[in-house]
Every structure is written in C-alpha cells, then in structure tokens.
Scaffold this active site. Structure first.
Site, PDB file in Angstrom:
ATOM      1  N   ARG A   1       0.795  -1.243   0.000  1.00  0.00           N
ATOM      2  CA  ARG A   1       0.000   0.000   0.000  1.00  0.00           C
ATOM      3  C   ARG A   1       0.820   1.283   0.000  1.00  0.00           C
ATOM      4  O   ARG A   1       0.244   2.362   0.083  1.00  0.00           O
ATOM      5  CB  ARG A   1      -0.979   0.047   1.185  1.00  0.00           C
TER       6      ARG A   1
ATOM      7  N   ASP B   1      -1.334 -12.974  -1.363  1.00  0.00           N
ATOM      8  CA  ASP B   1      -2.227 -11.884  -1.780  1.00  0.00           C
ATOM      9  C   ASP B   1      -2.653 -11.061  -0.557  1.00  0.00           C
ATOM     10  O   ASP B   1      -3.810 -10.638  -0.436  1.00  0.00           O
ATOM     11  CB  ASP B   1      -3.446 -12.390  -2.548  1.00  0.00           C
TER      12      ASP B   1
END
Lengths: 469, 311
Positions: free
Chosen positions: A66, A309
């Site tokens: 992120r 993931d």
C-alpha cells in the site's frame, strides 16, 4: 559488532536435499558459515531450535504493501514487519499504489524503503501500463535495470481489458527478460460481483462472480503467452477450470507458472453466509469442488507457488455493507500455519514440497539471483532463514498482528505451525515469535540470555516495534 | 425461531423461521387484523417502546405499513430515510446505527439496498432488528403477508401450487416467498427466461420453467413480480414488448383460462407490462388485500420480536 548467531539443534530443510536431521548452524557476517553437529558457540548468540525446522526464508510473490499512497492501510514499515513475523525474507509487492509503481523512481523508492526498514527484502512488481490505466506500456526495461531490479509486471487489481495491449506487453516483456503476472478476469462477466456465483450468491442475494470470468482471462493470457513466447505467471488461481487450462498449457510446454493463496485452498463460499466482509476477496472464495481441484493441483505440481495476496484494509473499509466493503484479506502472518494445518497435516503435500512453493519456486520464477538472493540453507550462502515449529499450536488473534490491518478471515482459528525466529541477512529480526529491533533502528540486539529461551517474550519488543494504528 | 442475539430478537430472513414459527405468526396476524375493524384502531401492546424505520432505499408502502403497524401497537415511531439523513453526507451505516441506538430505540426496521445490511446491523446495535428488504436478499414480511393472503383466500397453504413469474434474479420478494412456501409445504414453480433466473435457484426447492402458459394451467396462485426497464439494458430480455408477449398476464391468456388462479402482485404494478390493465382491475381485491394483510402481519412481527404484552 557482529558476533554471529548459532542456531542449535534444528532440522535443516533445504533443496534439493529435503529435510535433514538436527544440526547446528553458525551464521555471521550475513552468511551461513557452517552447518554441522556440535558447533561451539564462541561469542555467538545461541538460539535453541530443537524440535524446529530451519528453512530458507519464505518468499511471497504477491503482497500489497500500500505504499506509496495508502499508508493508512499498510506501509512498508508495518508490512515488512508482518512479513518477517510470518517468516518471510522477501516479499514482492504489487504496483497498485498511488502513484502506481510504473517507473523506476517509484520502484526504487519502495525498494529503498524496504532496505531502510531492514526486516525483509521488499521487491516491487511493476505496472504493465502507465498509471495502471491499460493504455500505454510502462517502461519495463528501465524498471528492470534500476536498483529495484523489477522482474515481474502485473495489472493486479485491474485486469488489462485490451487484449492487443496484453499481447504487446508480453512481447515487450519477453525482450526485456521480464515476466507478466496476470490477474485473470474478464471484467464484463464479473462487474458488480461480490462473491462466487452459484447457489450461495443466489441464497444471499449477492451479485455473483462466475468462475468463467477468471477462466476466460486465464485462457486469453495463455493464448497470448503461447503466441508471444512470453513468460507468464498467473496470480491467485481459484477455479478447477483455470487449473485445467494451466495444466494443459504446461503439457504443451508453455513458459507458465501459477500461484494459489492459502484462503482459496482453505475456505469456501458457503462460509460467507453471515456476510462476514473478511471473507470478501477477489477472486472470491469458490466451491468445495474448486478447492478439491486446487489441492490436486498443489500435489501434482501444476500449482508452482503459494502466495498470500496479503491485502490490508482499514477497519472502516471492512466494517461496511457487504457490497460496499473492500475486497481482500491479509495473509502474511498466517500463511505458514495454513500451509501446515491445511496441506501438510492433511497429507496434501509433504513439508518439503509445501515449503518449496514458498521458497525455491518463487525464487526461480523471479530469478532472484539477480539480487544475490538464494533460497537455500547452505554454507557460504546469505543467511535468510526461518526457524519454525511445525507442531506448535496457536490461535489466530488479529490484535497481535504486526500488520496495520486486521482483516483476516481466520480470527479465533486454532492452527499448527508457528514461526519462531526469522533471520534476515544474518540478523535475527524475529526472536521467540516477537519482532526485535536491529541496531539500525536504534535498539541493540538482545543479549544471549534473553533470546535463547523459547517462551512468550515480553511485550516490550512489540511496543518498541510500533504497532501502527 | 426468530434469530436472537444479545437478548434481542430479530427477523432477518425467512430461513431463520421454522414452519411452526411462520404459522404462528400468521395466526397472530389474524388476531391483530381484527384491530383494524375497531373504532379505536389501537392496542397497548408495545406502549412505551420506540421503533425506528431506517429506510435507506426509497419505499412508500412498506414504510407506511410498518409505521401503521407500530402505531396500532401503541409504539412510538421515528422515520429515518435517505435524503433526510446524514447517510447522504457519507456517514457509515455503523455510525448511523450507533447514533440511533444511543437514542434508546427498542427496534430498528431496516430497508437497505445492500444484501446483508440487517445482519450487520445486529452486530452494531443493542436492540431488535427487522428486515424490511435488503438488496436482492430477502423481504421476509412481504412473504409472510403473501402467505397470509393466500391462506385467507384459498384456505390452505400445504400443497398449494404457486407460480412466481418474472425477474427472480433481482427479487428479494421471490427469495423470501420461495423459502416460506417451501417451508409450509407449498409447491413453487418459477417462471422466467433463464436470463432472469439466478444460478442454483432450484436448490432452494423450487422448479423452473420458461413457459407461462404451462404454469397457468398448473398453478393455484399466480404471483407476478414487477419487471424493470433497466433489465433491458442489462440484456436480461430484449424489450418490454417482448416480455409482455412471453411473460405478461395478457387479457388473451387470462380469458383462455378455465380455472382462474389467485393473482397476486407485491406492487407497484406495471399495468400493461406484467399484467394487462383489465386483468389488474379484475383481480384487484386480492392485491389490495395483500396491502391490508401487510399491516396485520407486521404488527405480529413487531409484537413477536419486541416480546410485547397486553399487560
């Protein structure tokens, strides 16, 4: 300065040798110096690892950190700590950041942030197209040659709609020696979808994502890979049909690899019946038939890699109506336990084969020698190691995660297989399952007395690590 | 039984009810229906209790029906709808829920366009939750009132042959009715082109057909769903004209029938689309009867979840 580490009495798991008997491992100068019985500690910090396995540090081909842009969800600091706690020595992070990782400056920024933190290698995947818009190719050559050495290029999160661009991307990537990582999804079939399409989506009144959406995407990219000769890695395969396509492509000799996530092989669509948004991800949890096929794919080798993931989100993005909640679950700190509990203990894979899908296989696909990284436990090799107890039982408690996010579907689940220590570049970064701060972070390594006892460590290290918000 | 969490009873889904629960709610509704015939249409069953109608999707009849039901039970009612609420300012459902409950509500009646919103609400509020329609998931009180009307008109539910016609895929009314009808032992036939039938719907215990004419010969109850024009844009069917030709209760189809089924519709009707205007007028008594039954059924539901008493 570096007086070294002596890992005592662990069973070495390395490749191609497999799992061996108990030995001692002496690490200093960032390198495994010696492996053998009865090595004297000297001034080295002694780690009692009896009953544990020491393996090459895990490598995650598919993580979302992120940063830059969405640090409120996770950043390289919190994400690389979570990775270290999960036994990872390297994580490949996806380029769906803001700005996207679509040029060498952003790639180097992310890579350097990983180096600064020093808990594991943070290796960015690059975007296939500029701004991830699916229009013009991103500079794969430059990103490949920059400090970050980007090898994988991915459209993860927003699949490339335009087949012509995918074709050209594959051709260009082939020339640049890069691998295309496909998030395979035919969007026109999945648009608005919230979960796997079938009885359960109908029962719950949620728009479905049909397996065919993924399979059409997989088929397209396999066709294009065959045409272009590109090296293709398929991210998060989730359906029996996709697996069949990959199996046939491999039989025809295509340069194709694929990964599966722990949540796709351990959870199924029926579990969504309470509208738990921590079970919402893309691709969605599928049927038990699909899981059976994935387990076969894991054991027959069609599935090369287990990847997390890891998709962190802030609480308010998950505590929402199901169709408004974000897709994704975190997975770095539960990966090993799910692999042990769901695959090894259930006889799907041997421990050797399971760990190879988290170590040597991703290292080979990403050609990690280019970073001087080798997924091995051997004399003279860089010391990136995980020491784990395959039998230790623990209960998943999201509040204890080092990730900034809490969006796990496994809260409260009893699992087996626990990371005890992680050694990154010869430094102990996780000790007794607690993160410790290295000298770079201003806090000295603990003395031998403190680190050698296997007991729940004090909360101090955790507090010092900065839990994020 | 009705779902219970933290000492509060909820009605979230028909699937949470057993056959006996459904029948006892219908019996209870019948005794509440009598209240509407009194000069003073009120009983003190829920006096002192406060109910909020949290309607986050446009609705007139269901909201009015719940409001009337609550008032006839002497509860205090607050209406909270989109447009007037802070949800249009971007407040999360969780925060809205917390605010409402801080005001001391005893029950939330929620209508929401997201499936599962009532389930989530039960985690955030400390009071009863009644689902007044959530996305494509369920509309349990609608199904209960439909069963009520069927039983009133036809005298039984078990063995009843019910054909539900139209956009099953997008219909929470269809889902709740399928669950409820299957539980009480009725037979359900879904009538629609495959493009309006969701995957796996047969596993809920219903049969399917693409032929309305076949269904008309078979059924005791013909339940028509409202068809929406936007489904044409989604390529679910070619045009309203085509829909009417294939699935509309036209005058021709109606007059051809020797044995007329009970015709029902959850409203509002698209006259000339799923039902011809003349036919609609002819069968109007049942459809307005459904509306009246709605108030009685919702009184029974509110009474059940709030555990009120006449004392």
């Amino acid at each position: 300065m570096d007086s070294g580490l002596l890992i005592k009495g662990a069973m070495v798991l390395t490749y191609p040798e497999g799992l061996g008997g108990e030995v001692d491992i002496l690490v200093s100068g960032g390198v495994v110096q010696k492996i053998g019985k009865g090595i004297s500690a000297g001034r080295a910090l002694v780690i009692d690892a009896s009953g544990c396995v020491v393996a090459p540090g895990f490598i995650d081909l598919h993580t979302h950190l992120r940063e830059p842009g969405m640090e409120y969800k996770e950043d390289v600091c919190s994400g690389s700590r979570a990775a270290a706690a999960g036994g990872f020595s390297a994580v490949f992070c996806m380029p769906n950041t803001d700005p996207a990782i679509d040029n060498s400056s952003v790639a180097e920024y992310v890579y350097d942030r990983g180096v600064d933190e020093g808990f594991c290698m943070v290796l960015p995947h690059g975007a296939i197209t500029q701004g991830r818009k699916g229009e013009t190719l991103a500079p794969m050559g430059e990103m490949g040659k920059c400090r970050a050495g980007v090898r994988g290029f991915s459209d993860d999160g927003s699949p490339l709609v335009d087949s012509e661009i995918m074709r050209r991307a594959m051709e260009y990537a082939r020339t640049m020696g890069a691998t295309i990582i496909s998030h395979s999804e035919e969007k026109s079939l999945s648009e608005g979808g919230q979960m796997n399409e079938g009885y359960y989506s109908t029962f719950m009144g949620l728009r479905g994502i049909p397996p065919e959406s993924e399979q059409i995407g997989v088929f397209r990219d396999l066709c294009l890979a065959e045409k272009t000769g590109a090296s293709l890695h398929l991210a998060h395969i989730s359906t029996a049909g996709s697996l069949d396509l990959v199996r046939r492509a491999k039989e025809r000799g295509l340069s194709v690899t694929c990964e599966v996530t722990p949540h796709h092989f351990s959870l199924d669509e029926s579990m969504l019946s309470t509208y738990n948004t921590n079970l919402k991800m893309n691709p969605p949890l599928r049927s038990t038939n699909d899981i059976d096929a994935l387990l076969i794919g894991l054991s027959d080798g069609t599935i090369d890699v287990i990847a997390t993931d890891h998709a962190p989100h802030a609480p308010h993005e998950k505590e929402a109506e199901f169709d408004r909640a974000e897709f994704g679950v975190i997975g770095l700190e539960t990966c090993l336990a799910l692999v042990v509990t769901e695959l090894v203990e259930k006889g799907v894979l041997s421990l050797e084969d399971a760990v190879s899908k988290m170590t040597v296989a991703p290292a080979r696909i990403m050609d990690m020698d280019r970073w001087g990284y080798s997924a091995t436990v051997s004399e003279g090799a860089p010391a990136n190691l995980v020491v784990f107890d395959p039998d230790a039982e623990w209960t998943v408690d999201p509040l204890r995660f080092l990730s900034r996010a809490r969006n796990t579907p496994y809260a409260g689940r009893k699992v087996h297989g626990k990371v005890i220590h992680t050694v990154f570049q010869g430094r102990l970064v996780v000790s007794d399952s607690e993160l410790i701060m290295g000298p770079e972070s201003g806090k000295p390594l603990p003395g031998p007395e403190q680190a050698s006892q296997r007991k729940p460590a004090s909360k101090k290290a955790r507090a010092a690590a900065g839990r994020g918000n | 039984m009705i779902t219970e969490t933290n000492g509060h009873r909820h009605l979230l889904s028909i699937t949470d009810l057993e056959k006996e629960d459904i029948l006892s709610l219908l019996d209870s509704a019948r005794s509440f229906a009598e209240v509407a015939t009194r000069p003073v249409k009120k009983v003190p069953a829920l006096r002192g209790q406060t109910i909020v109608n949290l309607f986050l999707e446009p609705s007139t009849r269901t909201r009015m029906s719940f409001e009337l039901a609550a008032k006839r039970l002497s509860a205090d009612v607050i209406n909270f709808s989109t447009g007037t609420s802070s949800l249009s300012k971007g407040e999360s459902l969780k925060d809205t829920a917390k605010t409402i409950v801080a005001m001391g509500m005893d029950a939330v009646v929620i209508r929401h366009k997201s499936a599962g919103a009532p389930h989530m609400l039960t985690k955030w509020v400390d009071c009863s939750v009644v689902n007044a329609g959530d996305g494509m998931h369920e509309h349990p009180t609608q199904a209960l009132l439909d069963l009520y009307a069927m039983r009133e008109w036809l005298g039984r539910l078990e063995g009843l042959k019910v054909a539900i016609v139209g956009d099953i895929d997008h219909s929470r009314v269809a889902r709740s009715n399928i669950h409820a009808l299957v539980k009480v032992g009725a037979e359900v036939l879904l009538v629609a082109p495959r493009s309006l039938l969701p995957e796996g719907i047969e596993e809920m215990g219903a049969s399917t057909t693409g032929s309305l004419d076949e269904a008309l010969e078979w059924c005791d109850v013909l339940y028509l769903l409202r068809i929406q024009l936007e489904r044409v844009e989604e390529s679910r069917f070619p045009s309203l004209r085509e829909y009417t030709l294939q699935y509309g209760l036209t005058q021709t189809r109606w007059s051809r029938l020797k044995r007329k089924p009970l015709v029902m519709h959850p409203g509002p009707m698209n006259r000339g689309v799923e039902i011809a205007s003349d036919v609609a007028d002819e069968v109007e008594s049942v459809i307005t009867g459904q509306v009246a039954a709605g108030v009685a059924v919702r009184m029974a539901v509110l009474y059940e979840v709030l555990g009120g008493s006449y004392g």
